[in-house]
Design a protein around this motif. Structure first.
Motif, PDB file in Angstrom:
ATOM      1  N   PHE A 300      -1.325  -7.645  -7.854  1.00 22.37           N
ATOM      2  CA  PHE A 300      -1.180  -6.196  -7.847  1.00 22.37           C
ATOM      3  C   PHE A 300      -1.401  -5.649  -6.442  1.00 22.37           C
ATOM      4  O   PHE A 300      -2.107  -6.246  -5.627  1.00 22.37           O
ATOM      5  N   TRP A 302      -2.346  -1.893  -4.317  1.00 22.71           N
ATOM      6  CA  TRP A 302      -2.826  -0.504  -4.363  1.00 22.71           C
ATOM      7  C   TRP A 302      -2.620   0.118  -2.998  1.00 22.71           C
ATOM      8  O   TRP A 302      -2.779  -0.548  -1.956  1.00 22.71           O
ATOM      9  N   SER A 306      -0.160   5.129  -4.215  1.00 17.91           N
ATOM     10  CA  SER A 306       0.163   4.551  -5.518  1.00 17.91           C
ATOM     11  C   SER A 306      -1.025   3.797  -6.074  1.00 17.91           C
ATOM     12  O   SER A 306      -1.698   3.059  -5.346  1.00 17.91           O
ATOM     13  N   ASP A 307      -1.277   3.953  -7.366  1.00 21.75           N
ATOM     14  CA  ASP A 307      -2.349   3.207  -8.021  1.00 21.75           C
ATOM     15  C   ASP A 307      -1.925   1.747  -8.152  1.00 21.75           C
ATOM     16  O   ASP A 307      -0.854   1.345  -7.696  1.00 21.75           O
ATOM     17  N   TRP A 308      -2.763   0.923  -8.788  1.00 23.47           N
ATOM     18  CA  TRP A 308      -2.487  -0.501  -8.911  1.00 23.47           C
ATOM     19  C   TRP A 308      -1.123  -0.730  -9.565  1.00 23.47           C
ATOM     20  O   TRP A 308      -0.859  -0.235 -10.667  1.00 23.47           O
ATOM     21  N   THR A 309      -0.269  -1.483  -8.878  1.00 22.02           N
ATOM     22  CA  THR A 309       1.087  -1.754  -9.322  1.00 22.02           C
ATOM     23  C   THR A 309       1.352  -3.247  -9.239  1.00 22.02           C
ATOM     24  O   THR A 309       1.091  -3.880  -8.205  1.00 22.02           O
ATOM     25  N   GLU A 310       1.884  -3.831 -10.302  1.00 17.86           N
ATOM     26  CA  GLU A 310       2.193  -5.255 -10.283  1.00 17.86           C
ATOM     27  C   GLU A 310       3.329  -5.540  -9.318  1.00 17.86           C
ATOM     28  O   GLU A 310       4.374  -4.876  -9.346  1.00 17.86           O
TER      29      GLU A 310
END
Length: 343
Positions: A300, A302, A306-310
């Protein structure tokens, strides 16, 4: 380190430069040391500035070397690809492949190689090196250290042809310096013990995870010897924030609430950055400011935008239980530690 240090469950602080960096006295360390390590930069005192080193006596009766309990893990190497603003990983390959502990990777400051900790037998660890300039590596791994102690968490010291590592000997854990050839130079601090993990803010200031109840984050100055506590209940993942002399670490507020925080080592002040993924504490910084973190087989990212994104799922490669991460200073390569299947 003890049981919690390096079992994948596991800090900080100028004075005039002294000329010469001989090894510490045998009587102080209990180990044979070279008179000097060839090719090593010499900005640190020859003996710890907060010294003298206490004698390391016999191990306690209940002492169990950390290496006896480490899990079976492998290190994977891949290339980080940026397409516009999106990150991905290509060419992921195993850098280590054996039934043992290969863990705690870090890149040299020029990105040419990784250092890591290997438990080559069940009672002791050593520091290893692998060139990574092409593919997963350009040759066989090389064992750097050959000491009586166990070494953990190797990390090149800024401005030096040397690395620091946790030196575990008969139940004592100090931060030591080694020439890049692996020759031990000697302890950096005498009073900071037991050291679990560390990260350099600049060429002399280091953040250290000190085991205790509670564990503390401490800032040490390798020239003056000043050491002070700046936080309690840190996690093991401690890093210099790119393009700064600040340190990030995980503060464990409770079993369910973990925050990545930014530390100003000089002021001792902290600011929260973001919460970690649930139950995860290992992360690494991209030069552009993103934070990468693994969870299971997935990676992931961050950022402030943007928040945690795969960004990747390695389950088809058999990568599972991602823990520690390391990113080359130029952001081109990534080292990923994952559990060895069946280990």
């Amino acid at each position: 380190m003890r049981a919690i240090l390096h079992l994948d469950a596991g800090l900080l602080l100028a004075a005039l430069v002294l000329a010469g960096c001989a090894a510490s006295d045998r009587e102080e360390t209990g180990e044979e040391q070279p008179a000097a390590a060839t090719g090593t930069a010499l900005p640190f005192p020859a003996t710890p500035p907060d010294g003298p080193m206490p004698e390391i006596g016999p191990a306690p009766a209940d002492y169990v070397p950390t290496a006896t309990g480490v899990p079976a893990t492998d290190i994977w190497l891949g290339t980080l690809v940026r397409d516009g603003g999106a990150l991905s990983v290509s060419g992921l390959e195993q850098a280590t492949d054996r039934d043992g502990y290969d863990n705690q990777p870090s890149f040299l400051l020029d990105g040419s190689a990784i250092l890591w900790t290997a438990a080559l037998e069940r009672r002791q660890t050593e520091t290893m090196r692998l060139e990574v300039t092409s593919g997963a590596g350009s040759g066989a791994s090389v064992q750097l250290t050959h000491t009586e102690a166990s070494e953990f968490s190797p990390l090149q010291i800024p401005g030096q042809e040397a690395f620091s590592a946790i030196h575990e000997l008969r139940g004592k854990q100090y931060l030591w310096r080694y020439d890049l050839s692996g020759e031990p130079v000697g302890p950096i601090f005498a009073a900071a013990e037991p050291v679990g993990y560390h990260a350099w803010a600049n060429e002399q200031v280091v953040a250290m995870f000190i085991l205790g109840d509670p564990a503390t984050l401490q800032v040490g100055d390798a020239l003056s010897g000043e050491i002070r506590i700046v936080a309690e209940n840190p996690g093991r993942s401690i890093h210099r924030i790119p393009e700064t002399e600040e340190i990030s670490f995980v503060r464990k507020v409770s079993d369910e609430e973990w925050w990545i925080e930014r530390l100003d080592p000089a002021a001792g002040t902290t600011v929260r950055i973001t919460q970690t993924l649930p139950g995860c504490e290992d992360y690494a910084w991209m030069p552009e400011g993103e934070i990468l973190m693994g969870d299971g087989s997935r990676l992931f990212s961050w950022s402030e935008a943007s928040d945690w994104t795969e960004i990747a799922d390695f389950s088809d490669r058999g990568v599972e239980g991602i823990t520690r991460l390391a990113i080359s200073p130029d952001g081109a390569r990534i080292a990923i530690v994952a559990n060895r299947p069946g280990g």
